[in-house]
Scaffold this active site. Structure first.
Site, PDB file in Angstrom:
ATOM      1  N   SER A 264     -25.064 -23.880 -32.908  1.00  0.00           N
ATOM      2  CA  SER A 264     -24.161 -23.058 -33.709  1.00  0.00           C
ATOM      3  C   SER A 264     -22.756 -23.629 -33.676  1.00  0.00           C
ATOM      4  O   SER A 264     -22.337 -24.250 -32.692  1.00  0.00           O
ATOM      5  CB  SER A 264     -24.132 -21.629 -33.156  1.00  0.00           C
ATOM      6  OG  SER A 264     -23.142 -20.845 -33.800  1.00  0.00           O
TER       7      SER A 264
ATOM      8  N   LYS B 195     -25.019 -22.248 -26.806  1.00  0.00           N
ATOM      9  CA  LYS B 195     -25.276 -23.127 -27.943  1.00  0.00           C
ATOM     10  C   LYS B 195     -24.712 -24.530 -27.729  1.00  0.00           C
ATOM     11  O   LYS B 195     -25.304 -25.515 -28.193  1.00  0.00           O
ATOM     12  CB  LYS B 195     -24.712 -22.500 -29.224  1.00  0.00           C
ATOM     13  CG  LYS B 195     -25.517 -21.301 -29.725  1.00  0.00           C
ATOM     14  CD  LYS B 195     -26.976 -21.668 -29.944  1.00  0.00           C
ATOM     15  CE  LYS B 195     -27.737 -20.618 -30.728  1.00  0.00           C
ATOM     16  NZ  LYS B 195     -29.168 -20.959 -30.890  1.00  0.00           N
TER      17      LYS B 195
ATOM     18  N   TYR C 253     -22.629 -16.725 -26.021  1.00  0.00           N
ATOM     19  CA  TYR C 253     -23.389 -17.391 -27.085  1.00  0.00           C
ATOM     20  C   TYR C 253     -22.873 -18.816 -27.308  1.00  0.00           C
ATOM     21  O   TYR C 253     -23.656 -19.764 -27.445  1.00  0.00           O
ATOM     22  CB  TYR C 253     -23.265 -16.556 -28.354  1.00  0.00           C
ATOM     23  CG  TYR C 253     -24.029 -17.062 -29.549  1.00  0.00           C
ATOM     24  CD1 TYR C 253     -25.409 -16.894 -29.643  1.00  0.00           C
ATOM     25  CD2 TYR C 253     -23.367 -17.688 -30.610  1.00  0.00           C
ATOM     26  CE1 TYR C 253     -26.103 -17.336 -30.762  1.00  0.00           C
ATOM     27  CE2 TYR C 253     -24.050 -18.135 -31.722  1.00  0.00           C
ATOM     28  CZ  TYR C 253     -25.425 -17.948 -31.791  1.00  0.00           C
ATOM     29  OH  TYR C 253     -26.113 -18.399 -32.903  1.00  0.00           O
TER      30      TYR C 253
END
Length: 299
Positions: free
Chosen positions: A148, A165, A161
Site C-alpha cells: 500500500s 505494508k 497498517y
C-alpha cells in the site's frame, strides 16, 4: 477467457470478497485451480470463501475452500496443504488477506497493533514460507503480495497498517533474492480500489472525498496484472513494486541513495547542519500523506 494459467494452482488469501474475490474469479477464468481462502462470513452467516468457490465451480472452474487464518503459523500451513491435497501442487501464492484498525498513532493500542501486523505481515510470511519448500522442489513459483502507499509514502492514522505494508515490501525483496536460483519470483502490487477495508476508513472530510474517488476504482481492475505476474510470461519480473489505479499501471521507484556529501576531516553536529543538510535540503521529501500524490481522478 484465455488459458494463460492453465494447469496452475493458486492460493489466494482473503479471497472471500473485495479484491481477493475478483482475483479468485479471474484466476479460475484463466484456467487456474484456486484455493479460495477467507475466514469471513456473510451477513446471512454463509462462509464467504464458499460463496466464491461455488461461483467458480458453477462457471466450470476448479476451486476449493479454505477457512484457515493466515495469522497463525500452523493454520497457514494448512492453507498450502489444501492446495496440495486437492490439486497436487502449488504454483502461485497471492498474499491479499487484510484487516485494519485505524487510529492516530498516539491512540493505537498494543492489541490493534498486533492484530494488523499478524494478518498483513506475519500472515504474508507464514503463507509464503509454507509454499517455499514446494516452490523450491519444483524449481518454479510466483508470489504476489499486496502492499500500500500507506507504507510506501505514509498515511494519517494508519501507523500499524503502514508498518505492516512496508514490511511486506522488504519481505518480498528478500524472497526474490533468496529464491531467485530456484526460478521463484516475488513482486508487490499497490491496489487502489473500494473494498470493505477502504470503506471502513474513519469519517473525516478527507476520507469521505477519498472514498468517493475510490468508488470509481473497480477491484476487478487489479486482476490482470496479478494474473500476468503469476504466469510464465513474467518469469523475468521479480523484486518489483507495481500499482494499479483503475486503468493506470504504475512502476514504483525503490529506495536508493540520491545525494551524498563528503568531508575529509569528518563531521560534527554543527557542520552537518551547516553543510550536509544545506546540500540535501532541495532533495528532502515533504511530509505528506499518500493521497496528496495522486490528486487526479482515476483514468
Amino acid at each position: 477467457m484465455g488459458r494463460l494459467l492453465n494447469g496452475k494452482v493458486a492460493v489466494i488469501t482473503g479471497s472471500g470478497g473485495g479484491i481477493g474475490r475478483e482475483l479468485a474469479l479471474a484466476f479460475a477464468a484463466y484456467g487456474a485451480s484456486v484455493v479460495v481462502n477467507d475466514v469471513g462470513t456473510s451477513k446471512d452467516g454463509d462462509i464467504c470463501a464458499g460463496i466464491v468457490a461455488a461461483q467458480i465451480t458453477a462457471a466450470g472452474g476448479k476451486a476449493v475452500v479454505s477457512t484457515d487464518s493466515v495469522a497463525d503459523w500452523e493454520s497457514s500451513q494448512r492453507i498450502v496443504e489444501c492446495a496440495l491435497d486437492n490439486f497436487g501442487r502449488v504454483d502461485c501464492v497471492v498474499n491479499n488477506a487484510g484487516t485494519v484498525r485505524d487510529s492516530l498513532f498516539y491512540h493505537i493500542s498494543p492489541e490493534d497493533w498486533r492484530a494488523v501486523i499478524d494478518v498483513h505481515l506475519n500472515g504474508s510470511f507464514y503463507v509464503a514460507r509454507a509454499a517455499a519448500p514446494h516452490f523450491k522442489a519444483q524449481n518454479s513459483g510466483a508470489y504476489v503480495h499486496m502492499t500500500s502507499t500507506s507504507g510506501l509514502i505514509g498515511n494519517v492514522a494508519q501507523a500499524n497498517y503502514s508498518a505492516a505494508k512496508m514490511g511486506i515490501v522488504g519481505l518480498s525483496k528478500s524472497i526474490a533474492l533468496d529464491m531467485a536460483k530456484f526460478n521463484v519470483r516475488s513482486n508487490c502490487i499497490v491496489p487502489w480500489a473500494l473494498t470493505s477495508l477502504t470503506a471502513s476508513l474513519p469519517e473525516t472530510r478527507e476520507n469521505r472525498a477519498r472514498i468517493e474517488k475510490m468508488k470509481r476504482m473497480d477491484p476487478a481492475k487489479i486482476a490482470p496484472l496479478v494474473l500476468y505476474l503469476a504466469s510464465d510470461a513474467a518469469t523475468k519480473i521479480s523484486s518489483q513494486i507495481f500499482g494499479v489505479r483503475a486503468n493506470e499501471i504504475y512502476l514504483f521507484s525503490q529506495i536508493r541513495m540520491i545525494r551524498s556529501v563528503h568531508r575529509a576531516e569528518g563531521w560534527t553536529p554543527e557542520t552537518i547542519g551547516e553543510q550536509a543538510m544545506a546540500t540535501f535540503e532541495a532533495s528532502l521529501f515533504p511530509n505528506v500523506a499518500s493521497e496528496s500524490l495522486t490528486p487526479w481522478d482515476p483514468i
